[in-house]
Design an enzyme around this catalytic site. Structure first.
Site, PDB file in Angstrom:
ATOM      1  N   LYS A  68      37.494  54.629  49.468  1.00 26.83           N
ATOM      2  CA  LYS A  68      37.976  55.376  50.625  1.00 26.83           C
ATOM      3  C   LYS A  68      36.917  56.282  51.264  1.00 26.83           C
ATOM      4  CE  LYS A  68      42.749  54.437  50.109  1.00 26.83           C
ATOM      5  NZ  LYS A  68      43.649  54.364  48.981  1.00 26.83           N
ATOM      6  N   PHE A 105      49.557  53.311  41.712  1.00 23.27           N
ATOM      7  CA  PHE A 105      49.047  52.420  42.769  1.00 23.27           C
ATOM      8  C   PHE A 105      47.540  52.331  42.599  1.00 23.27           C
ATOM      9  CE2 PHE A 105      47.068  51.241  46.710  1.00 23.27           C
ATOM     10  CZ  PHE A 105      47.808  50.130  47.095  1.00 23.27           C
ATOM     11  N   ASP A 108      41.293  56.804  38.369  1.00 19.30           N
ATOM     12  CA  ASP A 108      41.214  56.237  39.713  1.00 19.30           C
ATOM     13  C   ASP A 108      41.263  57.402  40.701  1.00 19.30           C
ATOM     14  OD1 ASP A 108      41.672  55.178  42.212  1.00 19.30           O
ATOM     15  OD2 ASP A 108      43.190  53.742  41.565  1.00 19.30           O
TER      16      ASP A 108
HETATM   17  C1  LIG Z   1      43.897  53.021  48.324  1.00 20.32           C
HETATM   18  C2  LIG Z   1      43.857  53.031  46.839  1.00 20.32           C
HETATM   19  C3  LIG Z   1      43.350  51.937  46.110  1.00 20.32           C
HETATM   20  C4  LIG Z   1      42.952  50.645  46.755  1.00 20.32           C
HETATM   21  O1  LIG Z   1      41.918  50.743  47.676  1.00 20.32           O
HETATM   22  P1  LIG Z   1      41.679  49.558  48.723  1.00 20.32           P
HETATM   23  O2  LIG Z   1      40.405  49.936  49.410  1.00 20.32           O
HETATM   24  O3  LIG Z   1      42.860  49.521  49.635  1.00 20.32           O
HETATM   25  O4  LIG Z   1      41.554  48.300  47.931  1.00 20.32           O
HETATM   26  C5  LIG Z   1      43.281  52.066  44.735  1.00 20.32           C
HETATM   27  N1  LIG Z   1      43.680  53.177  44.114  1.00 20.32           N
HETATM   28  C6  LIG Z   1      44.174  54.242  44.772  1.00 20.32           C
HETATM   29  C7  LIG Z   1      44.594  55.467  44.018  1.00 20.32           C
HETATM   30  C8  LIG Z   1      44.307  54.196  46.159  1.00 20.32           C
HETATM   31  O5  LIG Z   1      44.838  55.225  46.820  1.00 20.32           O
END
Ligand SMILES: *Cc1c(COP(=O)(O)O)cnc(C)c1O
Length: 399
Positions: free
Chosen positions: A254, A140, A225
């Site tokens: 985040k 994700f 990520d």
């Molecule tokens: C939440 C998340 C995203 C996306 O972040 P947004 O601010 O919702 O666009 C990307 N990668 C990971 C691993 C995430 O948990």
């Protein structure tokens, strides 16, 4: 208006792209939130790890308030006096040479993909249009068209075609599969160090270190990520530190926004970041002075309160307590630091368990049907954790 009224408004006027728990939050502080009726809950989601510092952390709120009286937005057409100090702090905290600020996590991932493709064309010498990026099944990385083109979750990608080409999907946790997938056109591998949305999937030990070696020996960039795993969530500043698998590009988001506003970034060294030249990438709001002030304070809190240590210690306590219950229906509890999941038997529907937890005053959300993620703010105390675990135990033992 009461909770039911607010939920009805969301249902009537909002797009139905979420299935939230039937709870309305109208106040928050630290690791607790309250509904309009005054009921108190432990927040065990932390806005998907965007409030690692706890709700309304006084240091971050003070920084935001002060900045609101000076300047909030300039665009990157001009310099501002908050971005530079913020990026310096971010580079020092992460151990990278340069940072590029954006807003949402998906934008940080897009920025990393663009950096890798451009690096591939300009440094590695892959003809433009042929760049390939390897990603993992179960990933994700966000919701944009390029990002969902990496997804194998039908909910994420179905009927949004045509998809962005150039992605090669391999099983997660299998370093040999990455090695086999690499060819002359491969410019990068992108991974989550722990797959959060997939249900807190922790890869086999040694996986990230091995991927690091494979990327280095094949002249391929390693992108991690850390949007959900980063900033102390897993018991280290960043999850790659468990294996010393320092990536070439790290995506952040985040908790960088301290629970106040969307702030994201990629960090990398000169050799990669220098592929961006004036006009080749940007964002109207990226690097704005309000974000600079908030982001700086958000990192200061993580640092000053040594939240990775709290996450590490309380994470072990959480997993031990839950495992010791030997609750029916519970297959296992897994995770690192305070990013954990309880996995129920295959096919067992966890949504009603979340509703039962809510009734006991603990908010958590299921992912993929039979898994519930537990990720409280990292400022939670041992006593608060024990209280929450007692309530979770009651529910688990009643299934
Ligand atoms: C939440 C998340 C995203 C996306 O972040 P947004 O601010 O919702 O666009 C990307 N990668 C990971 C691993 C995430 O948990």
């Amino acid at each position: 208006m009461n909770s039911q009224d607010y939920i009805a408004l969301d249902e009537k006027y909002g797009a139905h792209n979420y299935h939230p728990l039937p709870v309305v939050i109208s106040k928050a502080r630290g690791c607790k939130v309250w509904d309009p009726e005054g009921r108190e809950y432990f927040d065990f989601l932390s806005a998907y790890s965007a409030v690692n510092q706890g709700h309304l952390h006084p240091h971050i709120v003070a920084a935001a308030k002060a900045q609101l009286d000076t300047v909030t937005l300039t665009s990157r057409a001009f310099h501002n006096d908050r971005m530079g100090p913020f990026l310096k702090k971010l580079c020092e905290y992460t151990g990278f040479e340069k940072a590029l600020p954006m807003n949402t996590g998906a934008e940080a991932v897009e920025t990393a993909l663009k950096a890798a493709r451009r690096w591939g064309a300009e440094v590695k010498g892959v003809p433009n249009g042929r760049q390939k990026i390897i990603c993992a099944l179960g990933n994700f990385h966000g919701r944009t068209i390029a990002v969902i083109s990496m997804s194998n979750d039908p909910d994420s990608y179905i009927n949004y075609g045509p998809y962005v080409p150039g992605f090669v999907k391999v099983p997660y946790g299998d370093a040999a599969a990455i090695e086999q997938a690499i060819d002359d056109d491969t410019v990068a591998v992108i991974l989550e160090p722990i797959q959060g949305e997939a249900g807190v999937v922790v890869p086999p030990e040694g996986y990230l270190a091995r991927v690091r070696e494979i990327c280095s020996s094949n002249n391929v960039l390693m992108i991690l990520d850390e949007i959900q795993t980063g900033f102390c969530r897993t018991g280290k500043r960043f999850a790659w530190q468990y294996e010393n698998a320092r990536p070439d590009i790290m995506c952040l988001g985040k908790a960088l926004g301290g629970g106040i506003m969307p702030i994201s970034a990629i960090v990398a060294d000169h050799s990669v970041m220098d592929v961006f030249t004036p006009g080749t990438h940007g964002s109207t709001f990226g690097g704005n002075p309000l974000a600079g002030a908030v982001g700086m304070a958000a990192i200061e809190v993580l640092e000053q309160e040594r939240l990775e240590e709290n996450a590490y210690r309380l994470g072990i306590r959480f997993r031990e307590r839950i495992a010791a219950l030997h609750a029916p229906r519970v297959r296992l509890v897994r995770g690192k630091g305070l990013l954990n999941a309880i996995v129920f038997d295959e096919g067992y529907e966890a949504y009603p368990v979340c509703v039962a937890l809510k009734e006991k005053g603990v908010l958590a959300k299921q992912t993929h049907g039979n898994i519930i993620r537990f990720a409280p703010p990292l400022v939670i105390t041992e006593a608060e954790l024990d209280e929450a675990v007692a309530r979770i135990s009651e529910v688990l033992l009643s299934l």
